[in-house]
Enzyme design. Structure first.
Site, PDB file in Angstrom:
ATOM      1  N   SER A  68       0.850  -1.194   0.000  1.00  0.00           N
ATOM      2  CA  SER A  68       0.000   0.000   0.000  1.00  0.00           C
ATOM      3  C   SER A  68       0.884   1.242   0.000  1.00  0.00           C
ATOM      4  O   SER A  68       2.065   1.150  -0.353  1.00  0.00           O
ATOM      5  CB  SER A  68      -0.941  -0.023   1.207  1.00  0.00           C
ATOM      6  OG  SER A  68      -1.950   0.945   1.069  1.00  0.00           O
ATOM      7  N   ASN A  69       0.362   2.380   0.362  1.00  0.00           N
ATOM      8  CA  ASN A  69       1.159   3.614   0.393  1.00  0.00           C
ATOM      9  C   ASN A  69       0.671   4.526   1.504  1.00  0.00           C
ATOM     10  O   ASN A  69      -0.289   4.208   2.214  1.00  0.00           O
ATOM     11  CB  ASN A  69       1.132   4.300  -0.977  1.00  0.00           C
ATOM     12  CG  ASN A  69      -0.283   4.662  -1.381  1.00  0.00           C
ATOM     13  OD1 ASN A  69      -0.934   5.481  -0.749  1.00  0.00           O
ATOM     14  ND2 ASN A  69      -0.789   4.013  -2.427  1.00  0.00           N
ATOM     15  N   GLU A  70       1.300   5.674   1.630  1.00  0.00           N
ATOM     16  CA  GLU A  70       1.126   6.597   2.762  1.00  0.00           C
ATOM     17  C   GLU A  70      -0.119   7.490   2.676  1.00  0.00           C
ATOM     18  O   GLU A  70      -0.336   8.318   3.540  1.00  0.00           O
ATOM     19  CB  GLU A  70       2.339   7.527   2.833  1.00  0.00           C
ATOM     20  CG  GLU A  70       3.520   6.958   3.574  1.00  0.00           C
ATOM     21  CD  GLU A  70       3.237   6.815   5.065  1.00  0.00           C
ATOM     22  OE1 GLU A  70       2.713   7.743   5.675  1.00  0.00           O
ATOM     23  OE2 GLU A  70       3.545   5.735   5.586  1.00  0.00           O
ATOM     24  N   SER A  71      -0.896   7.361   1.608  1.00  0.00           N
ATOM     25  CA  SER A  71      -2.018   8.294   1.438  1.00  0.00           C
ATOM     26  C   SER A  71      -2.994   8.213   2.614  1.00  0.00           C
ATOM     27  O   SER A  71      -3.403   7.128   3.019  1.00  0.00           O
ATOM     28  CB  SER A  71      -2.749   7.968   0.136  1.00  0.00           C
ATOM     29  OG  SER A  71      -3.941   8.699   0.072  1.00  0.00           O
TER      30      SER A  71
ATOM     31  N   ALA B 142      -4.568   7.452  -4.267  1.00  0.00           N
ATOM     32  CA  ALA B 142      -3.201   7.029  -4.592  1.00  0.00           C
ATOM     33  C   ALA B 142      -3.256   5.534  -4.892  1.00  0.00           C
ATOM     34  O   ALA B 142      -3.211   4.700  -3.985  1.00  0.00           O
ATOM     35  CB  ALA B 142      -2.268   7.320  -3.426  1.00  0.00           C
TER      36      ALA B 142
END
Ligand code: CTP
Length: 220
Positions: free
Chosen positions: A29-32, A96
């Site tokens: 996943s990512n930091e969004s 994102a």
């Protein structure tokens, strides 16, 4: 003289990260944080529009008056977008989206391989669909706004994304926007116009982005 009241728009807004599972308990996943997309949905409702907010996994309350659809993966998000955009006038793509997902999701937990002690392991990935480009290809006269998060060559990359994804606007920002309450955005229009917003609250930027979609319709 009374001013003519504008028809409310039916807007689809995406927010947050997507999550791509490796096994039942692990994912990419990512930091969004989803804050930008949620702020856009909030401002759009305040301005009288109908909003479907398609949200990846985030810890944010649903803004009043918004129809929220929760999704996990990029492919879930695409399915929800296709359904919601059937009657949509505009799409603001603040999510994102993970560019890649594991080639397969393991049914059970991924166990360590004792024979590879201290060595590397391979995790085969496949590319996710480009959600904005997929919807952009069939958008007709409807308005589509994408985001571009760039760390270098921002303007050139953003213009390339606008072209490839058939977007009418690209909101260009840097990595400092992730998980923050303020952001610096250059909003680039297909007509070559630019609007700079430097270190503004996401609420302020959100309102300006919604206004850009409203204005775009006026020229359509
Ligand atoms: N996007 C999308 N589907 C993807 C990847 C991105 O719809 N699989 C959307 C994002 O929501 C954003 C825009 O495309 O509105 C640009 O996303 P960004 O991550 O900046 O660009 P990418 O197309 O992923 O290109 P790169 O990662 O190479 O910069």
């Amino acid at each position: 003289m009374a001013t003519k009241r504008k028809r409310p728009l039916n807007l689809v807004v995406t927010a947050g990260p997507t999550r791509e599972y490796i096994d039942p308990v692990r994912y990419l996943s990512n930091e969004s944080s989803g804050k930008m997309g949620f702020a856009i949905a909030t401002e759009a409702v305040k301005r009288g529009h109908k909003v479907t907010l398609i949200a990846g996994p985030v810890h944010l309350e649903t803004p009043a008056g918004v129809n929220r659809v929760d999704v996990i993966s990029a492919r879930d998000m695409l399915a929800a977008m296709k359904t919601a955009f059937r009657d949509g006038d505009g799409l603001i793509m603040a999510a994102a989206v993970a560019d890649y997902r594991p080639a397969r999701k393991l049914k059970g937990k991924w166990k360590k391989d004792p024979s590879k002690k201290g060595g590397g392991v391979d995790l085969p990935l496949v590319e996710n669909p480009d959600l904005l480009a997929t919807v952009g290809a069939r958008k007709g006269s409807r308005c589509i706004m994408g985001f571009a998060l760039e760390t270098s060559n921002g303007m050139r990359n953003a213009l390339g994304k606008m072209q490839r994804k058939n977007a009418d606007f690209i909101a260009l920002n840097g990595a400092s926007a992730l998980n923050a309450n303020t952001t610096s955005v250059t909003l680039i229009g297909r007509d070559g116009s630019t609007q700079e917003m430097l270190e503004k609250s996401k609420k302020y930027v959100a309102r300006r982005l919604v206004m850009a979609v409203e204005g775009w319709r006026a020229h359509a």
